[in-house]
Write a protein that holds these residues in place. Sequence first.
Motif, PDB file in Angstrom:
ATOM      1  N   GLU A  33     -22.263  36.023  21.953  1.00 36.11           N
ATOM      2  CA  GLU A  33     -21.275  36.682  21.968  1.00 36.11           C
ATOM      3  C   GLU A  33     -20.365  36.077  21.660  1.00 36.11           C
ATOM      4  N   TYR A  34     -20.098  34.499  21.551  1.00 37.26           N
ATOM      5  CA  TYR A  34     -19.252  33.300  21.276  1.00 37.26           C
ATOM      6  C   TYR A  34     -19.625  33.111  20.032  1.00 37.26           C
ATOM      7  N   VAL A  35     -20.632  33.168  20.039  1.00 35.13           N
ATOM      8  CA  VAL A  35     -21.311  32.221  17.949  1.00 35.13           C
ATOM      9  C   VAL A  35     -21.900  33.178  17.751  1.00 35.13           C
ATOM     10  N   ARG A  36     -22.570  34.223  18.066  1.00 33.85           N
ATOM     11  CA  ARG A  36     -22.645  36.218  16.792  1.00 33.85           C
ATOM     12  C   ARG A  36     -23.254  35.280  15.733  1.00 33.85           C
ATOM     13  N   PRO A  37     -24.877  34.558  16.130  1.00 33.79           N
ATOM     14  CA  PRO A  37     -25.704  34.139  15.288  1.00 33.79           C
ATOM     15  C   PRO A  37     -26.184  35.398  13.968  1.00 33.79           C
ATOM     16  N   GLN A  38     -26.317  36.194  15.104  1.00 33.65           N
ATOM     17  CA  GLN A  38     -27.278  37.682  14.441  1.00 33.65           C
ATOM     18  C   GLN A  38     -25.685  37.938  12.921  1.00 33.65           C
ATOM     19  N   SER A  39     -24.604  37.508  13.539  1.00 31.14           N
ATOM     20  CA  SER A  39     -23.724  37.528  11.772  1.00 31.14           C
ATOM     21  C   SER A  39     -23.973  37.104  11.390  1.00 31.14           C
ATOM     22  N   ILE A  40     -24.138  35.289  11.346  1.00 35.86           N
ATOM     23  CA  ILE A  40     -23.937  34.489  10.647  1.00 35.86           C
ATOM     24  C   ILE A  40     -25.759  34.394   9.786  1.00 35.86           C
ATOM     25  N   TYR A  41     -26.468  34.530  10.283  1.00 37.95           N
ATOM     26  CA  TYR A  41     -28.421  34.972   9.748  1.00 37.95           C
ATOM     27  C   TYR A  41     -27.854  36.102   9.788  1.00 37.95           C
ATOM     28  N   THR A  42     -28.027  37.877   9.292  1.00 43.73           N
ATOM     29  CA  THR A  42     -27.928  38.516   8.819  1.00 43.73           C
ATOM     30  C   THR A  42     -29.663  38.781   9.264  1.00 43.73           C
ATOM     31  N   TRP A  43     -30.735  37.986   9.001  1.00 42.87           N
ATOM     32  CA  TRP A  43     -32.016  38.649   8.932  1.00 42.87           C
ATOM     33  C   TRP A  43     -31.765  38.824  10.832  1.00 42.87           C
ATOM     34  N   LEU A  44     -31.303  38.223  11.471  1.00 45.08           N
ATOM     35  CA  LEU A  44     -31.313  38.984  12.556  1.00 45.08           C
ATOM     36  C   LEU A  44     -30.290  40.047  13.094  1.00 45.08           C
ATOM     37  N   ASP A  45     -29.539  40.552  12.229  1.00 45.28           N
ATOM     38  CA  ASP A  45     -28.763  41.753  12.536  1.00 45.28           C
ATOM     39  C   ASP A  45     -29.623  42.832  12.079  1.00 45.28           C
ATOM     40  N   ILE A  46     -30.873  42.746  13.365  1.00 41.35           N
ATOM     41  CA  ILE A  46     -31.244  44.372  12.966  1.00 41.35           C
ATOM     42  C   ILE A  46     -31.736  44.830  14.572  1.00 41.35           C
ATOM     43  N   LEU A  47     -30.840  44.206  15.707  1.00 45.44           N
ATOM     44  CA  LEU A  47     -30.506  44.871  17.348  1.00 45.44           C
ATOM     45  C   LEU A  47     -29.093  44.395  17.404  1.00 45.44           C
ATOM     46  N   PRO A  48     -28.677  45.561  18.217  1.00 44.60           N
ATOM     47  CA  PRO A  48     -27.484  45.639  18.709  1.00 44.60           C
ATOM     48  C   PRO A  48     -27.517  44.229  20.089  1.00 44.60           C
ATOM     49  N   TRP A  49     -27.913  42.697  19.686  1.00 42.56           N
ATOM     50  CA  TRP A  49     -28.305  41.602  20.805  1.00 42.56           C
ATOM     51  C   TRP A  49     -27.327  42.120  22.179  1.00 42.56           C
ATOM     52  N   SER A  50     -25.779  42.053  21.806  1.00 47.23           N
ATOM     53  CA  SER A  50     -24.892  41.974  22.496  1.00 47.23           C
ATOM     54  C   SER A  50     -25.089  42.824  24.301  1.00 47.23           C
ATOM     55  N   GLN A  51     -25.486  43.886  23.507  1.00 45.39           N
ATOM     56  CA  GLN A  51     -25.814  45.545  24.581  1.00 45.39           C
ATOM     57  C   GLN A  51     -27.323  45.496  24.557  1.00 45.39           C
ATOM     58  N   LEU A  52     -28.016  45.310  24.017  1.00 44.63           N
ATOM     59  CA  LEU A  52     -29.452  44.734  24.656  1.00 44.63           C
ATOM     60  C   LEU A  52     -29.105  43.431  25.985  1.00 44.63           C
ATOM     61  N   ILE A  53     -28.885  42.498  25.437  1.00 46.24           N
ATOM     62  CA  ILE A  53     -28.949  41.293  26.379  1.00 46.24           C
ATOM     63  C   ILE A  53     -27.963  41.777  27.740  1.00 46.24           C
ATOM     64  N   LEU A  54     -27.380  42.834  27.507  1.00 44.81           N
ATOM     65  CA  LEU A  54     -26.602  43.183  29.178  1.00 44.81           C
ATOM     66  C   LEU A  54     -27.144  44.311  29.493  1.00 44.81           C
ATOM     67  N   ILE A  55     -28.104  44.492  28.589  1.00 42.41           N
ATOM     68  CA  ILE A  55     -28.942  45.798  30.013  1.00 42.41           C
ATOM     69  C   ILE A  55     -29.947  45.030  30.746  1.00 42.41           C
ATOM     70  N   LEU A  56     -30.592  44.172  29.800  1.00 43.70           N
ATOM     71  CA  LEU A  56     -31.845  42.285  29.869  1.00 43.70           C
ATOM     72  C   LEU A  56     -30.972  42.552  31.772  1.00 43.70           C
ATOM     73  N   THR A  57     -29.289  42.034  31.114  1.00 46.40           N
ATOM     74  CA  THR A  57     -28.828  41.137  32.806  1.00 46.40           C
ATOM     75  C   THR A  57     -29.414  41.742  34.110  1.00 46.40           C
ATOM     76  N   ILE A  58     -28.313  43.424  33.664  1.00 44.37           N
ATOM     77  CA  ILE A  58     -28.794  43.792  34.524  1.00 44.37           C
ATOM     78  C   ILE A  58     -30.446  44.502  34.999  1.00 44.37           C
ATOM     79  N   ILE A  59     -31.393  44.422  34.180  1.00 41.17           N
ATOM     80  CA  ILE A  59     -32.832  44.554  34.852  1.00 41.17           C
ATOM     81  C   ILE A  59     -32.715  43.683  35.477  1.00 41.17           C
ATOM     82  N   SER A  60     -31.989  42.548  34.946  1.00 36.20           N
ATOM     83  CA  SER A  60     -32.975  41.296  36.006  1.00 36.20           C
ATOM     84  C   SER A  60     -32.376  40.880  37.513  1.00 36.20           C
ATOM     85  N   LEU A  61     -31.236  41.123  37.558  1.00 31.81           N
ATOM     86  CA  LEU A  61     -30.666  41.735  38.401  1.00 31.81           C
ATOM     87  C   LEU A  61     -31.170  41.856  39.710  1.00 31.81           C
TER      88      LEU A  61
END
Length: 419
Positions: A33-61
């Motif tokens: 959210e703060y560094v935004r590597p997916q915006s700095i390195y465009t080859w990473l910008d293939i997934l909605p990273w923030s939303q995906l990580i939040l979903i994984l966070t909820i599952i991990s609980l």
Amino acid sequence: MDKLYCINIRYIYETIKKEGWPFIVISTYLFFEYVRPQSIYTWLDILPWSQLILILTIISLFFEKDRYSTGTILNKLMIAYALVVLLSAFFSQYPDISFSRLRTFFDWLLIYFLIVKIINNERRFFIFFLLFLLCSFKMSQHGFLSWAKRGFSYAGWGITGAPGWFHNSGEVGIQMCIFVPLAIAFIIATYKFLSKPWLVFFLLMPFTGIATAIASSSRGALVGLGAAGIRPLVSRPRTFLICVIVLSIGAVAIIHVIPEQSKHRFDAAGSDRTSIHRLERWRHGMDAMRNYPLLGIGFEAWTEFYSRNYQLEDRGTPLVHNIFVQCGSELGYSGLTVFILMIAACFVTTRKVRKLGKGKDDQFLAILSYGFDAALLGFLGSGFFITVLYYPYFWIHCAMTTCLHTSAQRKFVNDGDTL
């Protein structure tokens, strides 16, 4: 905790592994959210990273073993604010627009409760907070180097960050108003444990942060830094004179390095086109509060409301340029009251942290609480001129303030939940 305070990398790594997946995933979210590597390195910008990580966070609980939590007034006020948002959307002048933008706030509501649920002891808080400082340092060193490359001269566009929340110079400047006092508090709290190389490293944080605020060419950012400096003055009488001397020297140094064009912008404050533009929007926003006092014109309905009721002078988005007017015009006095109560609750919570740590040998959390107060003042001072209520600043600050209190409660009251 001493091994964490001295920044023992191997020990930090082992602690991260021990704290488990929920902690690892929510920390990863903060980084993205703060560094935004997916915006700095465009080859990473293939997934909605923030939303995906939040979903994984909820599952991990579901696999979280440490379920300790403490209720705070901020938790209740977050729920109260959410109810006002829903009511405002329901009675909005433009309900379709309000309901379509509910995620603007409810994403932060989810993130707040995920953070306070997971960051529930001092070990986790220390590493999460350290990561926050490092992410902010990434912005500040980029801003400092950008300013240095143009010979420390003035540029109307200021500086830019990675695409996202901190792309524009004013937004980077606000983050520096939060980052600088927190970095200074961290240094004061840990300098006895830090080796000289680490101490130099952390001293670079406030140095580059202040430089980036200047380089942003944002008057609001400099006002925010000044507001953050108020907090050390409201301290014990025996430290008041020291604070006055240090802040005076710092103010003189900052004034000396500010480009002349930036000084001219302050001289023109209140009469230049930008100031007149803001004053006009504030007046219209307060008119909206008077005309729709209970729940405002509707959550996130300002742009539509303004374009339909006022003549636009330019092609830009008609922003209100003030977080308090933004809240009051869209949510009425109901929302503005809850927002102000949340601000007050942050100060009350940090005061509780100091009370919990009073007389204890370890003052790390208590010292940080002063930095949190100054950071909030920095945000309020700079946010008074920009429309950033639903940016990360305030909601992440509320979450970390709650985590700070939970860590202190667990450490000092529930007897030694520390390493």
